[in-house]
Design a protein around this motif. Structure first.
Motif, mmCIF file in Angstrom:
data_model
loop_
_atom_site.group_PDB
_atom_site.id
_atom_site.type_symbol
_atom_site.label_atom_id
_atom_site.label_comp_id
_atom_site.label_asym_id
_atom_site.label_seq_id
_atom_site.Cartn_x
_atom_site.Cartn_y
_atom_site.Cartn_z
ATOM 1 N N MET A 346 93.979 8.816 -48.945
ATOM 2 C CA MET A 346 92.742 8.194 -49.422
ATOM 3 C C MET A 346 91.780 7.891 -48.278
ATOM 4 N N ARG A 347 92.304 7.570 -47.134
ATOM 5 C CA ARG A 347 91.471 7.353 -45.956
ATOM 6 C C ARG A 347 92.375 7.367 -44.735
ATOM 7 N N VAL A 348 91.778 7.527 -43.570
ATOM 8 C CA VAL A 348 92.532 7.519 -42.321
ATOM 9 C C VAL A 348 92.464 6.119 -41.732
ATOM 10 N N ILE A 349 93.610 5.558 -41.434
ATOM 11 C CA ILE A 349 93.682 4.233 -40.808
ATOM 12 C C ILE A 349 94.231 4.409 -39.405
ATOM 13 N N GLU A 350 93.395 4.179 -38.426
ATOM 14 C CA GLU A 350 93.798 4.360 -37.037
ATOM 15 C C GLU A 350 94.771 3.254 -36.619
ATOM 16 N N PRO A 351 95.837 3.618 -35.892
ATOM 17 C CA PRO A 351 96.758 2.589 -35.382
ATOM 18 C C PRO A 351 96.019 1.618 -34.464
ATOM 19 N N LEU A 352 96.407 0.368 -34.529
ATOM 20 C CA LEU A 352 95.776 -0.651 -33.691
ATOM 21 C C LEU A 352 96.402 -0.666 -32.297
ATOM 22 N N ASP A 353 95.570 -0.848 -31.301
ATOM 23 C CA ASP A 353 96.028 -0.915 -29.921
ATOM 24 C C ASP A 353 96.550 -2.315 -29.631
ATOM 25 N N THR A 354 97.852 -2.436 -29.394
ATOM 26 C CA THR A 354 98.458 -3.746 -29.141
ATOM 27 C C THR A 354 98.851 -3.928 -27.679
ATOM 28 N N THR A 355 98.355 -3.042 -26.825
ATOM 29 C CA THR A 355 98.753 -3.118 -25.411
ATOM 30 C C THR A 355 98.030 -4.227 -24.667
ATOM 31 N N GLU A 356 96.869 -4.623 -25.159
ATOM 32 C CA GLU A 356 96.116 -5.687 -24.505
ATOM 33 C C GLU A 356 95.750 -6.745 -25.535
ATOM 34 N N VAL A 357 95.936 -7.999 -25.156
ATOM 35 C CA VAL A 357 95.581 -9.111 -26.033
ATOM 36 C C VAL A 357 94.757 -10.114 -25.234
ATOM 37 N N SER A 358 93.902 -10.841 -25.921
ATOM 38 C CA SER A 358 93.061 -11.840 -25.254
ATOM 39 C C SER A 358 93.573 -13.248 -25.461
#
Length: 469
Positions: A346-358
């Motif tokens: 139905m749509r493309v959901i890009e993986p979230l980048d979890t390598t950096e957090v604030s």
């Protein structure tokens, strides 16, 4: 016969509980669609991509049980309130008038918007007052939401009195084909013998039980009705948008003999449809389902709420373990229609980048407390930038203290609004809680989404939630 049972009979069978007669030898009439959809709020604006509406909260008399009137509240004179329907990218202007005898707010549950427009307890509207909300609905937020009051310590009371309604944000490029669409707003309530809403004082036994388990009702409504009927043709596919407006009830939705396609949740449509036999929908949550007409012409099926044990054993309702019927799915006695093709993606959901957090935050949820503190409207908010509900949080992980077991962000599939993954982690949590008499860290899928026992009503091991932003 009790008032709730009389209400169910009157709404299921019509006046005096009598079914219409059928003439022998004549073709059977198609089943009636008795599910009433709330009307869509009228747009007063003539500007392009602008929706301007007015909501008025008033006291009213409601016909919720047979033979008596119930003193309640309503938006624009009806329960549920009218549906707010917009497109992604629209400017939304809402004028709210408070004609109630007490303060209120309106919270746009799930929408990503400025904090000042979120209808939080920090922005009460006095009796006789008015508030104007003006914001843009972001692109990429198509989905099903809802609105309800959010005054401090009066939210559940005002929703129980009848203040709630649905919001639909549409996508101009919706990947699902055109098909019949149904809005189902689930709401439960209970009533005293005189028809008034049963809202016990906190210090009473009933009030204590409500505090322990969350307030549930013994009458289950769909769009303000008891056991309505939805007609369907064999082979037909319908899109159902389901909102759980109940204060505490967690629904396990199933239609026996039917496989459902779970296509969306709080975060909008999934990447791919998920076939399932049942759907868990916690309070305030929304789901989107495709219901396929796999039954035989002339047959019926029932949408049920299956038992779900989220209760404290000492105050668990006596009938918690019995299924509850919500509505009838009635098949027309006609030839099957051709089933439409459905997209596999139905749509493309890009993986979230979890390598950096604030930032890193830990929230310990216990009965009525977060990190050992109760809600305090005067608490200093200068250390954060307030916002309303937004999209699902970027990342979370599951951690079992003292066991050495830890699932790093890269090893845990991202939620991205996917309820089925949240349910899997919820089941893992419940298994861990049964094993460990100590603290357990669990993921928080969404600021407005609560699954399983993490609903603020269950005692037991402290639940630590680690949210990465």
């Amino acid at each position: 016969m009790s008032l709730p049972v009389l209400a169910a009979v009157a709404l299921a069978f019509g006046p005096a509980g009598v079914r219409p007669l059928e003439t022998p030898g004549m073709p059977a009439l198609p089943p009636s669609d008795t599910l009433t959809a709330p009307p869509v709020l009228e747009n007063a604006s003539r500007e392009p991509r602008t929706v301007e509406v007015t909501l008025t909260a008033t006291p009213t008399k409601l016909a919720l049980v047979t033979g008596v009137e119930t003193d309640g509240f309503a938006y624009n004179g009806q329960v549920p309130g009218p549906t707010l329907e917009v497109w992604e990218g629209d400017r939304l202007i809402i004028h709210l008038r408070n004609e109630l005898p007490e303060e209120t707010t309106v919270h746009w549950h799930g929408l990503h918007l400025p904090w000042s427009a979120d209808g939080s307890p920090y922005h009460p509207i006095a009796p006789g007052g008015q508030a104007d909300f003006d914001f843009v609905v972001p692109e990429g937020t198509a989905g099903t939401y809802w609105y309800h009051p959010h005054p401090h310590h009066r939210t559940a009371y005002q929703v129980a009195k009848g203040l709630y309604g649905a919001i639909i944000v549409r996508d101009r490029n919706d990947p699902l084909p055109q098909m019949p669409e149904k809005l189902l707003i689930l709401w439960d309530n209970r009533f005293l013998d005189d028809g008034s809403v049963d809202l016990p004082e906190r210090q009473t036994l009933e009030g204590i039980v409500d505090f322990e388990n969350g307030r549930e009702g013994d009458v289950l409504f769909v769009n303000g009705q008891v056991m309505p009927t939805i007609p369907i043709r064999s082979g037909e596919v319908q899109r159902w948008r389901v909102v759980n407006a109940s204060a505490a009830r967690v629904y396990r939705l199933a239609i026996p003999g039917h496989e459902l396609l779970h296509v969306g949740s709080d975060g909008g449509l999934f990447e791919k449809p998920v076939p399932t036999d049942e759907i868990l929908i916690s309070n305030s949550e929304r789901v989107e389902l495709l219901v396929r007409g796999t039954g035989a012409p002339g047959s019926t099926a029932t949408l049920q709420d299956l038992p779900y044990d989220r209760y404290i054993p000492q105050t668990r309702p006596a009938d918690w373990d019995r299924p509850r019927d919500l509505l009838t799915l009635a098949y027309a006695d006609q030839e099957a229609v051709e089933t439409p093709d459905l997209p596999s993606t139905m749509r493309v959901i890009e993986p979230l980048d979890t390598t950096e957090v604030s930032a890193r935050r830990v929230m310990a949820l216990t009965q009525g407390f977060i990190n050992g503190k109760t809600m305090d409207l005067g608490r200093d908010l200068a250390d954060r930038e307030p916002r309303g509900h937004g999209p699902p949080v970027p990342s979370a992980w599951l951690q079992l203290p003292g066991t050495g077991q830890e699932r790093r962000p890269g090893a845990v599939p991202e939620l991205a609004g996917h309820r089925e993954r949240a349910q899997a982690r919820d089941r893992a949590l419940r298994r861990a809680v049964r094993r460990l008499p100590r603290e357990v860290d669990v993921p928080l899928p969404h600021p407005g989404s609560r699954g399983g026992r993490n609903d603020g009503s269950a005692r037991g091991p402290i639940i630590h939630v680690e949210v990465r932003k």
